[in-house]
Write an enzyme that holds these catalytic residues in place. Structure first.
Site, PDB file in Angstrom:
ATOM      1  N   ASN A  17       0.939  -1.097   0.096  1.00 22.75           N
ATOM      2  CA  ASN A  17      -0.048  -0.225  -0.169  1.00 22.75           C
ATOM      3  C   ASN A  17       0.772   1.309  -0.064  1.00 22.75           C
ATOM      4  OD1 ASN A  17      -2.926  -0.558   0.040  1.00 22.75           O
ATOM      5  ND2 ASN A  17      -2.363  -1.798   1.817  1.00 22.75           N
ATOM      6  N   LEU A  93       1.433  -2.282  12.512  1.00 22.49           N
ATOM      7  CA  LEU A  93       0.820  -3.300  13.340  1.00 22.49           C
ATOM      8  C   LEU A  93       0.934  -3.154  14.864  1.00 22.49           C
ATOM      9  CD1 LEU A  93       1.958  -6.756  11.871  1.00 22.49           C
ATOM     10  CD2 LEU A  93      -0.594  -5.673  11.501  1.00 22.49           C
ATOM     11  N   HIS A 112      -8.175  -0.687   6.006  1.00 19.56           N
ATOM     12  CA  HIS A 112      -8.535  -2.169   6.878  1.00 19.56           C
ATOM     13  C   HIS A 112      -9.068  -2.713   5.695  1.00 19.56           C
ATOM     14  CE1 HIS A 112      -9.363  -4.706   9.981  1.00 19.56           C
ATOM     15  NE2 HIS A 112     -10.549  -4.888   9.513  1.00 19.56           N
TER      16      HIS A 112
END
Ligand code: GRF
Length: 212
Positions: A17, A93, A112
């Site tokens: 991403n 994370l 998400h």
């Protein structure tokens, strides 16, 4: 003319991403620059990509993360040093400390891999999300970009893209299809943010247009 935005990306893993945003910046679609990558994992591919592309990298080690005051202090300094306009959590994370979330309210994006509020919150990350989607026999799944607030995966939703879950789909095939959508959705929302085109009305973000 809208001022070019300084973007800080947080990533812990592959960083696909992160690279998708970088590609659209280099392609002239996004009015901004990635000025810093922050990671908790100095061996990840995101770091390799940043270094190969001349993007500054900042690594937070475990000792800092485990001490809330040190963690906040470290991030405040790093973010201020590059005059951050936008933070993008792209597969990061670790939790972002509360005071950072408050200071950068409506300036932190998260991606998400589900249609939030479904399959979000603590414990829903990576393949766990896609396995749960298959187990629950969902007809659709997708990806969500939202502003980050003090609750995990809870902040105002900016944009979602959905895909159909077919009978033959597995968690692996869904993971791949969702990631493909993410690579269009996230750069699109970043592009809109950087051109000041996300408007907050009654605390709900409004974005114009649609992903190609
Ligand atoms: C993506 O699925 C994203 O939705 C989630 O973590 C994954 C990161 O993938 N938050 P990558 O590191 O960008 O390839």
């Amino acid at each position: 003319m809208v001022k070019s935005k300084n973007i800080v990306v947080f990533a812990s893993g592959t960083g696909s991403n992160f690279t998708s945003i970088h590609k659209d910046i280099k392609g002239g679609k996004i009015n901004g620059e990635i000025v810093l990558l922050i990671t908790n994992n100095d061996h990840c591919k995101a770091v390799e990509f940043a270094e190969a592309n001349g993007i500054k990298v900042s690594i937070i080690n475990k000792n800092i993360i485990s001490d809330i005051a040190k963690h906040e202090d470290f991030l405040f300094r790093e973010l201020e040093s590059v005059k951050t306009d936008l933070i993008v959590l792209a597969g990061y994370l670790k939790m972002i400390p509360l005071n950072i979330i408050l200071k950068y309210k409506n300036r932190i994006l998260n991606i998400h891999p589900s249609l939030l509020p479904k399959f979000g919150g603590k414990g829903f990350y990576g393949m766990k999300v896609h396995k749960a989607v298959i187990e629950s026999r969902e007809t659709y799944t997708g990806a969500t970009v939202h502003f980050v607030d003090e609750i995990y995966d809870n902040g105002p939703i900016i944009m979602q893209k959905k895909i159909e879950v077919l009978n033959k789909d597995t968690s692996d095939s869904i993971a791949k299809k969702v990631l493909d959508i993410e690579h269009k959705l996230l750069p699109y929302v970043v592009q809109k943010f950087c051109s000041d085109s996300i408007i907050l009305k009654d605390k709900a973000p409004i974005i114009t247009g649609d992903v190609e």
